[in-house]
Design a protein around this motif. Structure first.
Motif, PDB file in Angstrom:
ATOM      1  N   SER A  41      21.422   8.118  34.400  1.00 23.36           N
ATOM      2  CA  SER A  41      20.334   8.466  33.493  1.00 23.36           C
ATOM      3  C   SER A  41      19.715   7.204  32.896  1.00 23.36           C
ATOM      4  N   SER A 201      25.529  15.012  39.354  1.00 22.32           N
ATOM      5  CA  SER A 201      24.207  14.931  39.978  1.00 22.32           C
ATOM      6  C   SER A 201      24.273  15.267  41.462  1.00 22.32           C
ATOM      7  N   GLU A 227      20.204  18.354  34.625  1.00 21.94           N
ATOM      8  CA  GLU A 227      19.088  18.078  35.533  1.00 21.94           C
ATOM      9  C   GLU A 227      19.285  18.822  36.849  1.00 21.94           C
ATOM     10  N   HIS A 240      20.707  24.993  33.905  1.00 18.62           N
ATOM     11  CA  HIS A 240      20.344  23.668  33.416  1.00 18.62           C
ATOM     12  C   HIS A 240      20.357  23.713  31.888  1.00 18.62           C
TER      13      HIS A 240
END
Length: 254
Positions: A41, A201, A227, A240
């Motif tokens: 991030s 992720s 995300e 999310h």
């Protein structure tokens, strides 16, 4: 929490109620609530420091020194961290028999701190709370490494037994994945009925392949992450939102 997220949490609660041999696959997003910074991030660890490749660590003492400097610079974040709501919920479901195991990309030791026994946890990327000699495998505690590092003008300590390089017990870029951990992770993934991908992720391979493997073997795939991920489209449920909020809400509905 908006109505759509509440509905998704209710659906997740129903999935959890029927789960009998689930697997939780966790990433850095699970530990941000505990104060552990993530990697990708904006402002994350890798945006501030390019990762040190394993080959460079082995061949260049300056790179080893930099790796240890970075590790000790992060000591306050790691040492002061306590398990968050997500860690505690997963430990609870593991103890209750709904989860068969936890597979994690995290290196912070917070699953163990939440009560997860080592035999039920697979650490794909190792653990940063201690160090090992890369040649003989001797374990070293970080306090000892730091004392040597700081007492000798940031000189990189070598193994007392064999003289080999000492490194945190983590897996770096370019370093082979731990065979035993990978075998165990595949076994859990293929046998699970629900695969919970939480806070990852899902871009680091080969670890990112486990959700796909679980889905191919008939598991219900749930992805919980702030995300979007590239595997959202194949998941049975995607949420999310804040991980702690979601898991707490789902637990209250199941």
């Amino acid at each position: 929490m908006d109505d759509d997220i509440k509905a998704a949490c209710t659906e997740l609660g129903a999935i959890l109620a029927g789960m009998r041999r689930g697997v939780a696959f966790t990433g850095a997003g699970l530990s941000t609530e505990s104060g552990i910074p993530d990697f990708r991030s904006p402002g994350g660890l890798w945006t501030r420091n390019k990762p040190i490749d394993y080959g460079a660590f082995l061949s260049d003492r300056a790179m080893r020194r930099e790796a240890w400097r970075r590790r000790f610079a992060m000591e306050e974040a790691f040492a002061g961290a306590a398990p968050g709501r997500g860690h505690r919920r997963l430990a609870q479901w593991l103890a209750g028999g709904q989860l068969a195991g936890i597979v994690t990309q995290n290196i912070d030791g917070l699953h163990q701190a939440s009560g997860v026994p080592d035999e039920r946890l697979v650490e794909l990327h190792g653990n940063t709370t201690y160090a090992t000699c890369l040649d003989c495998g001797e374990r070293y505690e970080l306090d000892w490494v730091r004392q040597r590092f700081e007492a000798h003008a940031l000189a990189v300590p070598d193994c007392l037994d064999c003289g080999g390089p000492i490194k945190t017990a983590t897996i770096s870029f370019g370093q082979p994945m731990p065979r035993t951990a990978m075998v165990r992770a595949h076994e859990l993934t293929r046998a699970c009925d629900v695969f919970l991908a939480i806070g990852s992720s899902l871009v680091v391979w080969p670890a990112a392949g486990f959700p796909v493997e679980a889905k191919r073997h008939g598991a219900t795939l749930v992805i919980i992450n702030r995300e979007p991920t590239e595997f959202d489209e194949i998941a049975d449920l995607v949420i999310h939102a804040d991980i702690g909020d979601v898991l707490d809400a789902a637990a209250e509905t199941k």
